[in-house]
Design a protein around this motif. Structure first.
Motif, PDB file in Angstrom:
ATOM      1  N   ASP A 143       0.865   3.982  -2.932  1.00 13.45           N
ATOM      2  CA  ASP A 143       0.435   5.363  -2.665  1.00 13.45           C
ATOM      3  C   ASP A 143       1.489   6.351  -3.160  1.00 13.45           C
ATOM      4  O   ASP A 143       1.176   7.380  -3.760  1.00 13.45           O
ATOM      5  CB  ASP A 143       0.198   5.585  -1.162  1.00 13.45           C
ATOM      6  CG  ASP A 143      -1.088   4.928  -0.690  1.00 13.45           C
ATOM      7  OD1 ASP A 143      -1.868   4.450  -1.545  1.00 13.45           O
ATOM      8  OD2 ASP A 143      -1.301   4.862   0.541  1.00 13.45           O
ATOM      9  N   LYS A 186       1.484   6.395  -6.997  1.00 12.44           N
ATOM     10  CA  LYS A 186       0.266   7.054  -7.487  1.00 12.44           C
ATOM     11  C   LYS A 186       0.442   8.579  -7.409  1.00 12.44           C
ATOM     12  O   LYS A 186       0.114   9.312  -8.342  1.00 12.44           O
ATOM     13  CB  LYS A 186      -0.914   6.605  -6.615  1.00 12.44           C
ATOM     14  CG  LYS A 186      -2.251   6.988  -7.146  1.00 12.44           C
ATOM     15  CD  LYS A 186      -3.334   6.349  -6.282  1.00 12.44           C
ATOM     16  CE  LYS A 186      -4.695   6.832  -6.744  1.00 12.44           C
ATOM     17  NZ  LYS A 186      -5.761   6.407  -5.835  1.00 12.44           N
ATOM     18  N   ARG A 218       0.832  -1.207   0.000  1.00  7.27           N
ATOM     19  CA  ARG A 218       0.000   0.000   0.000  1.00  7.27           C
ATOM     20  C   ARG A 218       0.874   1.268   0.000  1.00  7.27           C
ATOM     21  O   ARG A 218       0.617   2.207  -0.748  1.00  7.27           O
ATOM     22  CB  ARG A 218      -0.938   0.013   1.223  1.00  7.27           C
ATOM     23  CG  ARG A 218      -1.930   1.168   1.175  1.00  7.27           C
ATOM     24  CD  ARG A 218      -2.844   1.238   2.386  1.00  7.27           C
ATOM     25  NE  ARG A 218      -2.173   1.127   3.664  1.00  7.27           N
ATOM     26  CZ  ARG A 218      -1.412   2.081   4.220  1.00  7.27           C
ATOM     27  NH1 ARG A 218      -1.239   3.227   3.603  1.00  7.27           N
ATOM     28  NH2 ARG A 218      -0.840   1.870   5.394  1.00  7.27           N
TER      29      ARG A 218
END
Ligand code: 9MG
Length: 287
Positions: free
Chosen positions: A175, A178, A171
């Motif tokens: 993140d 992104k 994650r």
């Protein structure tokens, strides 16, 4: 492939003039050309530009569709080099390779000045282990119209392996990437020119690295190409022993491709190319 074409695995850079990545059938092989005295596994061999270009030509013969030229080692513990030193190492090699071959050239650097000079010398792509976070890097990438690889790294090469920590490695890496893709798009860089890379070995334990490869398909959801570099890295040596680095690198690369990686950054081009041919033959048999 067009004379000036770039292939990146499930991606194709249609021409060095357009530098657009579009879906393709087979993963691309990015051959590593380190022109440093101290890189991961092949340091010091190619400091002379003529020898470096000979090695690049050999990798192209063996199946490389992109050559990644780097003048600053990013291996754990490596000390940074000055801008001038880096320029002196990479620019003569890029110029010479550009005058010899139409292969897409990537510049492995974190420095905006080196990115700009490399573009001027004929590079088509920036491979930045710090994901264009240096002041001015996004601007250079945008202005020069280069393709980009945004990589995740926790910390910096000098200390990154001291004590890597994550609550949820997949994650957190997702993140970060992104947000970096969004920063590029905001700076005017088209998504088609961007690849992301989870940064195998960059501020990660063996367990983090294995988890990232196993969950690599999550990264495809970012809607850009996925590149990965696992070649000869210590996670493989720690898992299998140093004598099995090549086998481990090939298996890890193929598992990454199965999970959607489009570009493999490798030292062992001929062996990776053969492994991908076998992979593609099996997939073709399923059609
Ligand atoms: C420069 N460099 C060394 N290892 C790498 C990796 O795994 N990915 C990318 N993009 N660059 C790397």
């Amino acid at each position: 492939m067009a004379l000036l074409g770039i292939q990146l695995a499930n991606i194709e850079v249609l021409s060095t003039a357009h530098r657009v990545l579009a879906p393709l059938v087979e993963p691309a092989i990015m051959g590593i050309l380190n022109v440093t005295p101290d890189s991961f596994s092949d340091g010091g061999q190619y400091v002379d530009p003529a020898e470096a270009v000979d090695h690049a030509l050999k990798m192209i013969e063996e199946g490389a569709t992109i050559i990644d030229v780097g003048g600053e080692s990013t291996r754990p513990g490596a000390a940074p080099v000055s801008e001038l030193e880096e320029l002196n190492r990479v620019i003569p090699v890029i110029k010479r390779l550009r005058s010899t071959s139409s292969i897409p050239i990537s510049i492995d650097t974190q420095k905006p000045m080196v990115m700009a000079a490399a573009a001027q010398a004929g590079a088509d792509m920036i491979n930045d282990v710090s994901a264009l976070t240096a002041p001015g890097a996004l601007q250079v990438a945008h202005e020069r119209g280069l393709a980009i690889c945004l990589m995740h790294m926790q910390g910096s090469p000098v200390h990154m392996q001291d004590e890597p920590r994550y609550e949820d490695v997949v994650r957190e890496v997702l993140d970060f990437l992104k947000a970096r893709v969004a920063a590029c798009v905001d700076a005017g860089i088209p998504r088609e020119r961007i690849c992301v890379d989870p940064g195998f070995g960059f501020g990660k334990t063996v367990a983090h690295n294995l988890k990232l490869v196993n969950d690599l398909s999550s990264f495809c959801a970012l809607g850009v190409a996925v590149l990965i570099g696992v070649s000869r890295k210590s996670t493989i040596a720690k898992t299998l022993g140093k004598q099995h680095l090549l086998t481990g690198s090939l298996v890890t690369a193929l598992m990454a491709v199965e999970r959607g990686a489009s570009v493999l950054r490798v030292h062992d081009v001929a062996e990776t190319s053969a492994a991908l041919t076998m992979w593609a033959a099996i997939r073709g048999a399923a059609l």
